[in-house]
Scaffold this active site. Structure first.
Site, mmCIF file in Angstrom:
data_model
loop_
_atom_site.group_PDB
_atom_site.id
_atom_site.type_symbol
_atom_site.label_atom_id
_atom_site.label_comp_id
_atom_site.label_asym_id
_atom_site.label_seq_id
_atom_site.Cartn_x
_atom_site.Cartn_y
_atom_site.Cartn_z
ATOM 1 N N ARG A 95 0.794 -1.241 0.000
ATOM 2 C CA ARG A 95 0.000 0.000 0.000
ATOM 3 C C ARG A 95 0.821 1.284 0.000
ATOM 4 N NH1 ARG A 95 -5.105 0.413 3.769
ATOM 5 N NH2 ARG A 95 -3.549 0.428 5.424
ATOM 6 N N ASP A 96 2.139 1.200 0.018
ATOM 7 C CA ASP A 96 2.936 2.434 -0.012
ATOM 8 C C ASP A 96 4.234 2.207 -0.786
ATOM 9 O OD1 ASP A 96 3.276 5.124 0.504
ATOM 10 O OD2 ASP A 96 4.176 4.838 2.481
ATOM 11 N N VAL A 97 4.105 1.593 -1.963
ATOM 12 C CA VAL A 97 5.270 1.371 -2.818
ATOM 13 C C VAL A 97 5.652 2.699 -3.460
ATOM 14 C CG1 VAL A 97 6.157 0.162 -4.848
ATOM 15 C CG2 VAL A 97 4.598 -1.017 -3.273
ATOM 16 N N ASN A 101 10.720 4.081 -0.283
ATOM 17 C CA ASN A 101 10.621 2.802 0.421
ATOM 18 C C ASN A 101 11.343 1.675 -0.310
ATOM 19 O OD1 ASN A 101 9.167 3.928 2.499
ATOM 20 N ND2 ASN A 101 7.167 3.426 1.616
ATOM 21 N N THR A 135 0.651 7.469 -0.280
ATOM 22 C CA THR A 135 1.267 8.664 -0.861
ATOM 23 C C THR A 135 0.613 8.927 -2.209
ATOM 24 O OG1 THR A 135 3.346 8.074 0.225
ATOM 25 C CG2 THR A 135 3.457 9.729 -1.525
#
Length: 220
Positions: A95-97, A101, A135
């Site tokens: 959910r936040d690739v 990260n 994001t």
């Protein structure tokens, strides 16, 4: 706060279930003097956003590509896809690739990290209608809309990472747009052709992104 502590422990449980060379490993969840902390793998290198940022700086001085050379970008992208395949095999959605990260080791090995907002298989889909975690510049449309997510949502985000590596920018973000405007663009706007920013790019790349960044997950 209890919410932050819960998120912290969630990340620990998520990472503990993963064992893949492309994912930063967790070694221990420890408590000392009432402070909980993770013992994580030390990755010698830089985050991908810093790697991209250096390339953008070179391009602004003239004579350089707007993004990374394609072979290098694809090398990182393939590794990211491998890490996501292992993640999705366990029913976990990151959910936040995003480049911040993804850690690039000094030997070129990629490590996906920061599973703090990952959705575990037992999680209930969140339909609060409020601001969804993530994001905006990298969020899949279904994530923006608070719908059910699966691995295709992470693949959408990974495709935006590839787009940024090649062009030096994300498809829907610029300095004039707020976070809410960027999220709305993910749902409503078509992907700008790669050739708009990199004229020498082969046309097949635009076909790749048209599919990888389709609004409907079933079309990706």
């Amino acid at each position: 706060s209890p919410e932050r502590l819960s998120r912290f422990r969630r990340e620990a449980r998520t990472l503990a279930a993963l064992n893949h060379p492309g994912i930063a490993a967790i070694y221990e969840l420890e408590t000392s003097a009432d402070v909980d902390f993770l013992v994580l793998e030390l990755v010698e290198g830089d985050s991908l956003d810093k790697v991209i940022g250096r390339q953008i700086s070179r391009a602004q001085k003239g004579g350089a590509l707007p993004g990374l050379p394609f072979a290098r970008a694809w090398h990182y992208f393939e590794q990211l896809l491998g890490a996501l395949a292992a993640t999705h095999e366990l029913g976990i959605v990151h959910r936040d690739v995003k480049p911040a990260n993804v850690l690039i080791r000094t030997d070129g090995l990629c490590k996906l990290t920061d599973f703090g907002i990952a959705r575990l298989p037992a999680d209930v889909a969140r339909r609060s209608g409020g601001m969804q975690p993530g994001t905006g510049a990298y969020m899949a449309p279904e994530q923006v809309l608070g719908r059910d997510l699966d691995g295709r949502s992470d693949l959408y985000s990974a495709a935006i990472v590839l787009y940024e590596m090649i062009t030096g920018r994300t498809p829907f973000d610029d300095e004039t747009r707020s976070e809410l405007m960027v999220r709305a663009a993910q749902v409503e706007e078509s992907v700008p052709p790669v050739r708009l920013y990199l004229p020498q790019a082969p046309r097949v790349l635009d076909l790749l992104f048209a599919r990888a960044l389709a609004k409907e997950p079933s079309h990706r």
